[in-house]
Design a protein around this motif. Structure first.
Motif, PDB file in Angstrom:
ATOM      1  N   TYR A  10     -24.742 -13.770  85.963  1.00 44.32           N
ATOM      2  CA  TYR A  10     -25.964 -14.074  86.702  1.00 44.32           C
ATOM      3  C   TYR A  10     -27.146 -13.527  85.904  1.00 44.32           C
ATOM      4  O   TYR A  10     -26.982 -12.677  85.033  1.00 44.32           O
ATOM      5  CB  TYR A  10     -25.955 -13.507  88.133  1.00 44.32           C
ATOM      6  N   HIS A  40     -21.164 -10.214 102.863  1.00 47.29           N
ATOM      7  CA  HIS A  40     -21.078 -10.891 101.569  1.00 47.29           C
ATOM      8  C   HIS A  40     -21.037 -12.408 101.727  1.00 47.29           C
ATOM      9  O   HIS A  40     -21.747 -13.135 101.028  1.00 47.29           O
ATOM     10  CB  HIS A  40     -19.843 -10.411 100.801  1.00 47.29           C
ATOM     11  N   THR A  44     -24.506 -14.898 100.870  1.00 47.49           N
ATOM     12  CA  THR A  44     -24.415 -15.923  99.821  1.00 47.49           C
ATOM     13  C   THR A  44     -24.561 -17.317 100.422  1.00 47.49           C
ATOM     14  O   THR A  44     -25.197 -18.190  99.833  1.00 47.49           O
ATOM     15  CB  THR A  44     -23.107 -15.818  99.023  1.00 47.49           C
ATOM     16  N   ASP A  47     -28.328 -17.803 101.322  1.00 45.68           N
ATOM     17  CA  ASP A  47     -29.115 -18.045 100.108  1.00 45.68           C
ATOM     18  C   ASP A  47     -28.929 -19.475  99.620  1.00 45.68           C
ATOM     19  O   ASP A  47     -29.885 -20.161  99.270  1.00 45.68           O
ATOM     20  CB  ASP A  47     -28.716 -17.072  98.992  1.00 45.68           C
ATOM     21  N   THR A  65     -23.269  -7.773  93.855  1.00 43.76           N
ATOM     22  CA  THR A  65     -23.682  -9.058  93.296  1.00 43.76           C
ATOM     23  C   THR A  65     -22.541  -9.717  92.524  1.00 43.76           C
ATOM     24  O   THR A  65     -22.440 -10.940  92.499  1.00 43.76           O
ATOM     25  CB  THR A  65     -24.929  -8.877  92.407  1.00 43.76           C
ATOM     26  N   HIS A  68     -20.707 -11.520  95.127  1.00 44.44           N
ATOM     27  CA  HIS A  68     -21.521 -12.659  95.592  1.00 44.44           C
ATOM     28  C   HIS A  68     -21.450 -13.794  94.571  1.00 44.44           C
ATOM     29  O   HIS A  68     -21.352 -14.964  94.944  1.00 44.44           O
ATOM     30  CB  HIS A  68     -22.966 -12.225  95.828  1.00 44.44           C
ATOM     31  N   ARG A  69     -21.465 -13.440  93.309  1.00 42.55           N
ATOM     32  CA  ARG A  69     -21.391 -14.464  92.269  1.00 42.55           C
ATOM     33  C   ARG A  69     -20.039 -15.184  92.310  1.00 42.55           C
ATOM     34  O   ARG A  69     -19.970 -16.393  92.106  1.00 42.55           O
ATOM     35  CB  ARG A  69     -21.631 -13.814  90.895  1.00 42.55           C
ATOM     36  N   GLN A  72     -20.152 -17.628  95.164  1.00 44.69           N
ATOM     37  CA  GLN A  72     -20.964 -18.785  94.775  1.00 44.69           C
ATOM     38  C   GLN A  72     -20.153 -19.750  93.914  1.00 44.69           C
ATOM     39  O   GLN A  72     -20.211 -20.970  94.106  1.00 44.69           O
ATOM     40  CB  GLN A  72     -22.216 -18.324  94.018  1.00 44.69           C
ATOM     41  N   TRP A  77     -21.785 -23.127  95.019  1.00 39.83           N
ATOM     42  CA  TRP A  77     -23.182 -22.888  95.337  1.00 39.83           C
ATOM     43  C   TRP A  77     -23.959 -22.493  94.090  1.00 39.83           C
ATOM     44  O   TRP A  77     -23.417 -21.879  93.174  1.00 39.83           O
ATOM     45  CB  TRP A  77     -23.325 -21.778  96.379  1.00 39.83           C
ATOM     46  N   THR A  79     -26.442 -20.491  91.650  1.00 37.49           N
ATOM     47  CA  THR A  79     -26.612 -19.057  91.427  1.00 37.49           C
ATOM     48  C   THR A  79     -28.089 -18.725  91.267  1.00 37.49           C
ATOM     49  O   THR A  79     -28.726 -19.192  90.322  1.00 37.49           O
ATOM     50  CB  THR A  79     -25.866 -18.615  90.152  1.00 37.49           C
ATOM     51  N   TYR A  82     -31.602 -12.651  90.103  1.00 35.72           N
ATOM     52  CA  TYR A  82     -31.675 -11.433  90.908  1.00 35.72           C
ATOM     53  C   TYR A  82     -32.654 -10.440  90.305  1.00 35.72           C
ATOM     54  O   TYR A  82     -32.874 -10.410  89.093  1.00 35.72           O
ATOM     55  CB  TYR A  82     -30.294 -10.767  90.999  1.00 35.72           C
TER      56      TYR A  82
END
Length: 129
Positions: A10, A40, A44, A47, A65, A68-69, A72, A77, A79, A82
């Motif tokens: 990310y 979490h 995500t 967002d 994160t 979260h990545r 995604q 989803w 990215t 951040y």
């Protein structure tokens, strides 16, 4: 042919390209009977559904994160980029948080604190969690 998302990365406005290691979290609970969905998964999803392109979070959430990545990537989803900000700490070095009943920035302003005084509290290295 689908493009590989590995390694997971990310963009961080301060650190540039960050390579993730979500495996360090082990097995993460995303939902339970008594808690419909984890922070979490919710953050995500929110967002992604809102089309968020820049996420600003407290420094304490930087490690999450990576997870979260991964979510995604698994969900397809987009990215976001951040940026992480220091936490506000009290005189004893404890981070100020809603769950502990700390005053909000709005309340600090109403109590007469100057922006400089609030910024002086933002010393992440001195905060304990």
């Amino acid at each position: 042919m689908k493009r590989s998302v590995w390694p997971l990365v990310y963009g961080d406005l301060d650190r540039g390209r960050v390579v993730c290691a979500p495996e360090l979290f082990g097995d993460v609970v995303l939902a339970r009977r008594d808690v419909p969905a984890s922070y979490h998964l919710c953050v995500t999803h929110d967002d992604a559904m809102q089309g968020v392109t820049l996420v600003a979070r407290g420094e304490d959430l930087r490690p999450a994160t990576d997870l979260h990545r991964l979510l995604q990537a698994l969900m397809g989803w987009r990215t976001p980029t951040y940026v992480f900000h220091p936490l506000l700490c009290d005189a004893q070095g404890r981070r100020l948080s809603k769950r502990d009943g700390a005053a909000s920035v709005r309340e600090m302003r109403a109590a007469g604190m100057t922006p400089e005084a609030v910024r002086a509290m933002a010393v992440f290295a001195g905060c304990s969690t």
